[in-house]
Design an enzyme around this catalytic site. Structure first.
Site: not given
Ligand code: 2RA
Length: 335
Positions: A126, A234
């Site tokens: 991601c 994120h």
């Molecule tokens: C996380 N990118 O954010 C990794 C797996 N989804 O933990």
């Protein structure tokens, strides 16, 4: 189209079902797959209740496409079994991403590498997807030399148990710990496991996957991945050094014109990307664009995206859409 969703009851699996519905993906028969403990349960899809099946049953049904989001071990064991019956697997785990035989795809960037012979396709991590969506057009125009990225990652990236730990810490219910430390009122410099050189697997994924997707091993990239008590997506602070001078207004124009990227950048009106805004959307949002006055040919940016959508489910469904639209799925054609 017979389509299997492996890990249908997980966080990403549920978002995959939602995205398939939203985008009217041409599914005639959905095959939801989960572990023994979910057998007998049902998932709702397109207004119907569909019973969950085990892997062996799903393989016998010979789906055209299987979207996997069930962890690396499950994918390593079962993706080849689906491929043997002619299914095209799109896998969301890290199991296949760095295999040189396996394409690692963000459709807006490199879907054109796909052929009917690719029976296992890897969906990138991601935090990588949102990064390369912005780096790709800039690399093409200005030739990237080096990237320094710090991520601020949502607990949803870890999964349901991490979300429950945060919610439990907020309401004081003394929850089961998914992380080694409390995440509420904290920031953990620890995403995934520690590997060589003191880097975590998450940080190494950003370096290695970015170079593979952009097909450019000359890009130097170093990352620090942090877990923060955030739900919606994120965030990434990104510093990019180019091999040549750049014009800031042209850079903004390039990003504004990039499909799937949305510019949110006006300090005068406090306009910048945030997870509470990105949650539930499929775009990658970029802002806080400013020349790095400490180094020539270098720019700072802030990039935010919903890690469960464009960072996982939507990207996987977009790969499936590309396969269908380009007749790359065995025994299935739209016409
Ligand atoms: C996380 N990118 O954010 C990794 C797996 N989804 O933990």
């Amino acid at each position: 189209m017979k389509l299997a969703v492996v890990g249908a009851t997980g966080m990403v699996g549920r978002v995959i079902l939602k995205v398939l519905e939203e985008r009217n993906f041409p599914v005639d028969e959905l095959i939801p797959v989960a572990s023994e403990r979910s057998v007998g349960k049902k998932v709702e899809f397109n207004g119907k209740e569909i019973s969950i099946v085990l892997m062996e049953t799903a393989i016998k049904m010979q789906p055209n496409i299987a979207l996997f989001s069930a962890g690396g071990d499950t994918s390593k064991q079962w993706a080849p079994e689906f491929a043997k019956v002619g299914t095209t697997v799109i896998d969301n785990s890290s199991a296949w991403r760095m295999n040189p035989e396996i394409p690692l795809v963000v459709p807006e960037i490199n879907a054109d590498i796909l052929t009917p012979d690719h029976k296992i396709i890897a969906n990138p991590n991601c935090s990588t997807i949102q990064l390369v969506m912005v780096l790709n057009p800039l690399n093409k125009r200005y030739d990237i030399k080096r990237v320094v990225v710090s991520t601020y990652q949502s607990v949803t990236g870890t999964g349901k148990e991490a979300v429950e730990q945060l919610e439990g810490e907020i309401n004081g219910s003394n929850p089961k710990m998914k992380y080694p430390y409390p995440i509420f009122k904290n920031a953990l410099p620890h995403c995934d496991v520690f590997e060589e050189g003191g880097y975590t697997k998450e940080e190494l994924k950003l370096t290695r996957e970015t170079q593979k997707i952009l097909d450019d091993r000359t890009i130097a990239l170093t990352a620090t991945a942090i877990r923060v008590p955030v739900q919606g997506g994120h965030s990434e602070s990104v510093n990019v050094e180019f091999n040549q001078a750049f014009d800031e207004s042209e850079l903004r124009k390039i990003l504004h014109e990039t499909p799937g990227v949305v510019l949110q950048d006006n300090p005068e009106t406090n306009t910048y990307p945030m997870p509470i805004y990105a949650e539930g959307k499929d775009d990658v949002f970029v802002g806080r664009i400013r020349r790095d006055f400490s180094q020539d040919n270098t720019v700072n940016m802030w990039i935010v995206a919903d890690n469960l959508r464009k960072g996982a489910a939507t990207n996987a469904v977009q790969i499936a859409e590309y396969l269908v639209q380009n007749n790359l799925v065995k025994n299935f054609s739209l016409v």
